[in-house]
Design a protein around this motif. Structure first.
Motif, mmCIF file in Angstrom:
data_model
loop_
_atom_site.group_PDB
_atom_site.id
_atom_site.type_symbol
_atom_site.label_atom_id
_atom_site.label_comp_id
_atom_site.label_asym_id
_atom_site.label_seq_id
_atom_site.Cartn_x
_atom_site.Cartn_y
_atom_site.Cartn_z
ATOM 1 N N ASP A 225 69.122 11.452 -55.477
ATOM 2 C CA ASP A 225 70.208 12.332 -55.053
ATOM 3 C C ASP A 225 70.609 11.907 -53.643
ATOM 4 O O ASP A 225 69.733 11.678 -52.789
ATOM 5 C CB ASP A 225 69.780 13.799 -55.032
ATOM 6 N N SER A 235 74.356 13.523 -57.426
ATOM 7 C CA SER A 235 73.233 13.264 -58.321
ATOM 8 C C SER A 235 73.519 11.996 -59.118
ATOM 9 O O SER A 235 74.492 11.924 -59.871
ATOM 10 C CB SER A 235 73.013 14.446 -59.273
ATOM 11 N N ARG A 264 77.966 20.020 -55.804
ATOM 12 C CA ARG A 264 77.260 18.900 -56.431
ATOM 13 C C ARG A 264 78.222 18.065 -57.266
ATOM 14 O O ARG A 264 79.048 18.611 -58.005
ATOM 15 C CB ARG A 264 76.115 19.388 -57.318
ATOM 16 N N ASP A 266 77.774 15.367 -60.124
ATOM 17 C CA ASP A 266 76.677 14.963 -61.001
ATOM 18 C C ASP A 266 77.116 13.825 -61.920
ATOM 19 O O ASP A 266 77.996 14.000 -62.778
ATOM 20 C CB ASP A 266 76.220 16.171 -61.827
ATOM 21 N N ARG A 268 74.756 12.115 -63.794
ATOM 22 C CA ARG A 268 73.621 11.851 -64.676
ATOM 23 C C ARG A 268 74.045 11.644 -66.122
ATOM 24 O O ARG A 268 73.432 10.864 -66.845
ATOM 25 C CB ARG A 268 72.604 12.983 -64.568
ATOM 26 N N THR A 274 80.167 15.944 -63.974
ATOM 27 C CA THR A 274 80.043 17.385 -63.752
ATOM 28 C C THR A 274 80.188 17.689 -62.267
ATOM 29 O O THR A 274 79.480 17.119 -61.437
ATOM 30 C CB THR A 274 78.680 17.910 -64.245
#
Length: 284
Positions: A225, A235, A264, A266, A268, A274
């Motif tokens: 992160d 992330s 955040r 994201d 991943r 996201t």
């Protein structure tokens, strides 16, 4: 004609043939085993017998010990064999002080009493030392050349432990607060010390926003992160994280995503980005 008269000379100096003992010795000398015995076995046997005789006698043994000890001491104490000074090269001033305080030697010292192996092990045991070369040069100077590890990261191993790491992940030293080395990138989490190569790639990619990067956090010893100011976080996936960083930079350049109320980002899930708002979550 005058008749020929032949006179035999019956007087001579002696029999030219060797004596019986000499003859037998010559015959023995032709034997290979006899020559081996005479040249090798017999001298070795005589030497061993002499040594056994000398060392079986306590007075003789003490004499040899005392004589050899005095001879070695007199030779070792010669001024040209003394180590008088110590020179340390390649080390910073703090490390040089640590080396001088750590070494278990008191100068001047005889070269015969100096244990190079022990001194090398003591210096190499220091965290900040990568390698060391030790030699004695003319003038009785002990020259220590140190290759010092260069700290490139600050690593928070546990909430109460901060360490300095070189680029290979080796511990260089310890600090007690982040402010002591605020000039170095900050990494956190277990396993961060063995994945610093990825951090170096992130640093190169994130130069456009390097002033906003706070830390690189290792998550579950598997992925990273990137912690930014304003409590924002990126992330990254465990596979191809550099690709995700590149996608983030493109998104930020076109959408100024860091200026929005996003907590955040994201990456991943490769199929879906996201974005988590500071109040709720929105999926794209």
């Amino acid at each position: 004609m005058q008749p020929l008269s032949l006179k035999l000379n019956t007087q001579y100096g002696g029999d030219p043939a060797p004596s019986r003992i000499n003859y037998r010795f010559q015959r023995l000398w032709l034997m290979r085993s006899f020559r081996l015995f005479t040249k090798l076995i017999l001298p070795v046997f005589l030497c061993l017998a002499f040594i056994i005789f000398c060392f079986s006698n306590e007075k003789t043994l003490n004499f040899f010990k005392s004589y050899s000890s005095n001879a070695i001491d007199s030779f070792a104490d010669r001024p040209e064999l003394l180590i008088k000074l110590m020179s340390i090269e390649g080390a910073s001033q703090p490390l040089e002080r640590i080396i001088r305080d750590t070494l278990p030697i008191s100068l001047p010292i005889s070269g015969f009493d100096f244990n190079f192996t022990n001194i090398r092990e003591v210096i190499e045991s220091l965290d900040a030392v990568k390698s060391v070369d030790i030699r004695v040069i003319s003038g009785g100077i002990l020259k220590i050349r140190v290759l010092e590890r260069v700290p490139e990261f600050v690593w928070r191993k546990t909430p109460k432990e901060l360490f300095l790491l070189d680029k290979a992940g080796a511990i260089v030293g310890q600090v007690f607060n982040r402010a002591q080395r605020s000039d170095l990138p900050f990494v956190t989490g277990a396993g961060a010390d063995v994945a610093l190569v990825e951090i170096a790639n992130f640093i190169n990619l994130l130069k456009p926003i390097e002033d906003r990067v706070v830390a690189y956090s290792r998550i579950s010893e598997d992925r990273w992160d990137i912690v930014l100011d304003s409590s924002q976080r990126i992330s990254l996936p465990s596979e191809e994280p550099e690709l995700a960083v590149g996608q983030f930079l493109i998104l930020n350049q076109s959408e100024n995503i860091l200026d929005k109320n996003i907590e955040r980002i994201d990456f991943r899930n490769k199929q879906r980005l996201t974005l988590t708002l500071k109040d709720n979550e929105i999926n794209n």
